[in-house]
Design a protein around this motif. Structure first.
Motif, PDB file in Angstrom:
ATOM      1  N   LEU A   1       1.214  -0.930   0.181  1.00 57.96           N
ATOM      2  CA  LEU A   1       0.243   0.423  -0.351  1.00 57.96           C
ATOM      3  C   LEU A   1       0.616   0.979   0.150  1.00 57.96           C
ATOM      4  N   ASP A   2       2.041   1.397   0.785  1.00 59.77           N
ATOM      5  CA  ASP A   2       3.128   2.469   0.726  1.00 59.77           C
ATOM      6  C   ASP A   2       3.383   2.821  -0.700  1.00 59.77           C
ATOM      7  N   TRP A   3       3.495   1.258  -1.561  1.00 61.63           N
ATOM      8  CA  TRP A   3       3.977   1.820  -3.206  1.00 61.63           C
ATOM      9  C   TRP A   3       3.014   2.286  -3.997  1.00 61.63           C
ATOM     10  N   LEU A   4       1.517   2.091  -3.818  1.00 59.82           N
ATOM     11  CA  LEU A   4       0.738   1.992  -4.650  1.00 59.82           C
ATOM     12  C   LEU A   4       0.029   3.887  -4.403  1.00 59.82           C
ATOM     13  N   LYS A   5       0.466   4.022  -3.311  1.00 61.93           N
ATOM     14  CA  LYS A   5      -0.386   5.387  -3.058  1.00 61.93           C
ATOM     15  C   LYS A   5      -1.600   5.343  -3.284  1.00 61.93           C
ATOM     16  N   PRO A   6      -2.788   5.131  -3.147  1.00 57.78           N
ATOM     17  CA  PRO A   6      -3.983   5.579  -3.694  1.00 57.78           C
ATOM     18  C   PRO A   6      -4.586   6.376  -2.798  1.00 57.78           C
ATOM     19  N   ALA A   7      -4.993   7.425  -3.653  1.00 54.85           N
ATOM     20  CA  ALA A   7      -5.780   7.733  -3.446  1.00 54.85           C
ATOM     21  C   ALA A   7      -7.699   7.595  -1.869  1.00 54.85           C
ATOM     22  N   GLN A   8      -7.495   9.000  -1.208  1.00 54.00           N
ATOM     23  CA  GLN A   8      -8.562   8.314  -0.195  1.00 54.00           C
ATOM     24  C   GLN A   8     -10.266   8.235  -1.054  1.00 54.00           C
ATOM     25  N   GLY A   9     -11.071   7.783  -0.644  1.00 48.89           N
ATOM     26  CA  GLY A   9     -12.336   8.033  -1.214  1.00 48.89           C
ATOM     27  C   GLY A   9     -12.836   7.068  -1.965  1.00 48.89           C
ATOM     28  N   LEU A  10     -11.509   5.714  -2.285  1.00 54.45           N
ATOM     29  CA  LEU A  10     -11.694   4.874  -3.552  1.00 54.45           C
ATOM     30  C   LEU A  10     -12.696   3.544  -3.621  1.00 54.45           C
ATOM     31  N   LEU A  11     -13.451   3.339  -4.346  1.00 55.06           N
ATOM     32  CA  LEU A  11     -13.516   2.441  -4.578  1.00 55.06           C
ATOM     33  C   LEU A  11     -13.306   1.272  -4.728  1.00 55.06           C
ATOM     34  N   TRP A  12     -13.438   0.186  -3.822  1.00 51.52           N
ATOM     35  CA  TRP A  12     -12.698  -1.155  -3.545  1.00 51.52           C
ATOM     36  C   TRP A  12     -12.554  -2.052  -4.122  1.00 51.52           C
ATOM     37  N   ILE A  13     -11.982  -3.191  -4.416  1.00 52.72           N
ATOM     38  CA  ILE A  13     -12.685  -4.935  -4.609  1.00 52.72           C
ATOM     39  C   ILE A  13     -11.278  -6.140  -4.154  1.00 52.72           C
ATOM     40  N   ASP A  14     -11.933  -6.031  -3.556  1.00 47.33           N
ATOM     41  CA  ASP A  14     -10.722  -6.680  -2.973  1.00 47.33           C
ATOM     42  C   ASP A  14     -10.794  -8.909  -2.751  1.00 47.33           C
ATOM     43  N   VAL A  15      -9.753  -8.883  -3.950  1.00 45.70           N
ATOM     44  CA  VAL A  15     -10.328 -10.730  -4.578  1.00 45.70           C
ATOM     45  C   VAL A  15      -9.281 -11.138  -4.346  1.00 45.70           C
TER      46      VAL A  15
ATOM     47  N   CYS B   1      -6.864   3.479   4.070  1.00 42.27           N
ATOM     48  CA  CYS B   1      -7.024   4.620   2.609  1.00 42.27           C
ATOM     49  C   CYS B   1      -7.942   5.026   2.632  1.00 42.27           C
ATOM     50  N   ALA B   2      -8.788   5.550   4.092  1.00 34.96           N
ATOM     51  CA  ALA B   2     -10.167   5.630   4.244  1.00 34.96           C
ATOM     52  C   ALA B   2     -11.191   5.415   3.162  1.00 34.96           C
ATOM     53  N   PRO B   3     -11.180   4.309   2.330  1.00 37.25           N
ATOM     54  CA  PRO B   3     -12.213   4.091   0.839  1.00 37.25           C
ATOM     55  C   PRO B   3     -13.909   3.929   0.868  1.00 37.25           C
ATOM     56  N   ALA B   4     -14.654   5.102   0.179  1.00 37.51           N
ATOM     57  CA  ALA B   4     -15.698   4.499   0.214  1.00 37.51           C
ATOM     58  C   ALA B   4     -16.336   3.733   0.142  1.00 37.51           C
ATOM     59  N   GLU B   5     -15.884   2.495  -0.318  1.00 33.72           N
ATOM     60  CA  GLU B   5     -16.566   0.963  -0.117  1.00 33.72           C
ATOM     61  C   GLU B   5     -15.571   0.275  -0.147  1.00 33.72           C
ATOM     62  N   VAL B   6     -15.158  -1.135   0.429  1.00 37.72           N
ATOM     63  CA  VAL B   6     -14.710  -2.181  -0.550  1.00 37.72           C
ATOM     64  C   VAL B   6     -15.686  -3.179  -0.222  1.00 37.72           C
ATOM     65  N   GLN B   7     -15.336  -4.218  -1.412  1.00 34.85           N
ATOM     66  CA  GLN B   7     -16.032  -5.586  -1.569  1.00 34.85           C
ATOM     67  C   GLN B   7     -14.690  -6.613  -1.585  1.00 34.85           C
ATOM     68  N   GLY B   8     -15.347  -7.687  -0.861  1.00 38.21           N
ATOM     69  CA  GLY B   8     -14.328  -9.011  -0.307  1.00 38.21           C
ATOM     70  C   GLY B   8     -14.639  -9.773  -0.973  1.00 38.21           C
ATOM     71  N   ILE B   9     -14.396 -10.453  -2.135  1.00 46.58           N
ATOM     72  CA  ILE B   9     -15.076 -11.803  -2.321  1.00 46.58           C
ATOM     73  C   ILE B   9     -14.065 -12.874  -2.778  1.00 46.58           C
ATOM     74  N   ASP B  10     -13.917 -13.604  -2.065  1.00 47.05           N
ATOM     75  CA  ASP B  10     -13.455 -15.218  -1.838  1.00 47.05           C
ATOM     76  C   ASP B  10     -14.809 -16.543  -1.844  1.00 47.05           C
ATOM     77  N   PRO B  11     -13.750 -17.608  -1.972  1.00 44.68           N
ATOM     78  CA  PRO B  11     -14.718 -19.053  -2.264  1.00 44.68           C
ATOM     79  C   PRO B  11     -15.192 -19.477  -1.192  1.00 44.68           C
ATOM     80  N   SER B  12     -13.751 -19.068  -0.141  1.00 41.77           N
ATOM     81  CA  SER B  12     -14.316 -20.086   1.047  1.00 41.77           C
ATOM     82  C   SER B  12     -15.540 -19.382   2.108  1.00 41.77           C
ATOM     83  N   GLU B  13     -16.120 -19.684   2.138  1.00 43.61           N
ATOM     84  CA  GLU B  13     -17.199 -19.060   3.649  1.00 43.61           C
ATOM     85  C   GLU B  13     -16.746 -18.986   5.064  1.00 43.61           C
ATOM     86  N   GLY B  14     -15.801 -20.409   4.992  1.00 43.93           N
ATOM     87  CA  GLY B  14     -14.742 -20.298   6.802  1.00 43.93           C
ATOM     88  C   GLY B  14     -14.020 -19.465   6.637  1.00 43.93           C
TER      89      GLY B  14
END
Length: 262
Positions: A28-42, A57-70
């Motif tokens: 994340l230090d390397w990405l230097k993303p702006a704040q307030g972004l819409l993120w997806i973490d696959v 990152c003070a995101p506006a929204e983060v969606q996390g996707i994974d195949p494992s319900e556990g």
């Protein structure tokens, strides 16, 4: 070869969650993303990296996707991940419309995706024009994986440990080729080196052998072979004067931008 399944979020947190955050901080230090972004973490797993995005990152929204319900159940329980939305899904068929996110990322996932090129194409599809598409993944072929001290000694004993199906996707040149083929621009790569310290060898052994690529094999080994493996791994990881075990792991990272329409 048996499939590696990550279903125990608590065990994953002890075994890989700490490593993930160590590398994720640098990422994340390397990405230097702006704040307030819409993120997806696959491939969000138990939410270790998702939590970092939320805290830093003070995101506006983060969606996390994974195949494992556990894993997702653990992620939903993380105090630091409150506010993220977690759902079950496939990296190669994301349940979102095209051009939905400002930042589309994978953390330590790509070598587990059956078709990495298709997974990357999905990241690009759901990213908005001008959006960030990035990943970091352990260097699986040149000694960068945190579990290599154990896996190397298992192999040296003539056994065949379970490995991720697409380890070649962790090479920097392979990542660059994927990002170029996906039509991304402003592509940059880097190595991420991190170090983790355990209080003693017993702590290291108890934590790292929880890995789903290792635990089933050790459970089936004769006790004498387990003892031999322990001795070999301990010899490979010399302790400091106070008994602590410290060693390094290395990840490869890449980022690029989805082009704006002409």
């Amino acid at each position: 070869m048996p499939e590696i399944r990550f279903d125990d979020g608590a065990a994953y947190e002890q075994m890989m969650g700490v490593w993930s955050r160590l590398a994720g901080e640098v990422f994340l230090d390397w990405l230097k993303p702006a704040q307030g972004l819409l993120w997806i973490d696959v491939g969000c797993g138990n939410g270790a990296f998702t939590e970092l995005v939320l805290s830093r990152c003070a995101p506006a929204e983060v969606q996390g996707i994974d195949p494992s319900e556990g894993q997702l159940a653990f992620a939903r329980m993380r105090p630091g991940a409150r506010g993220a939305h977690f759902q079950q899904g496939d990296a190669m068929e994301l349940p979102f419309a095209t051009d939905s996110f400002d930042a589309a990322v994978m953390a330590l996932v790509l070598v587990f995706v059956p078709d990495p090129a298709k997974g990357i194409a999905e990241l690009v599809r759901v990213a908005r024009p001008g959006g960030l598409v990035a990943t970091y993944i352990w260097d699986m072929l040149d000694g960068g994986f945190p579990l290599d001290p154990i896996l190397a000694e298992i192999s040296a004993m003539g056994l065949s440990p379970t490995r991720p199906p697409r380890m070649e996707a962790s090479r920097l040149d392979a990542l660059s080729a994927f990002w170029i083929a996906a039509g991304l621009t402003q592509i940059e790569t880097r190595e991420i080196a991190v170090q983790r310290t355990f209080g003693d060898f017993e702590e290291f052994w108890q934590v790292e052998t929880k890995a789903p690529s290792i635990a089933p094999m050790i459970a089936e080994m004769p006790l004498a072979d387990v003892a031999t493996l322990r001795q070999r791994v301990q010899a490979r990881l010399p302790a400091s004067a106070d008994g602590r075990i410290a060693y390094r792991a290395r990840a490869h990272a890449i980022k690029g931008c989805k082009p704006q329409p002409a």
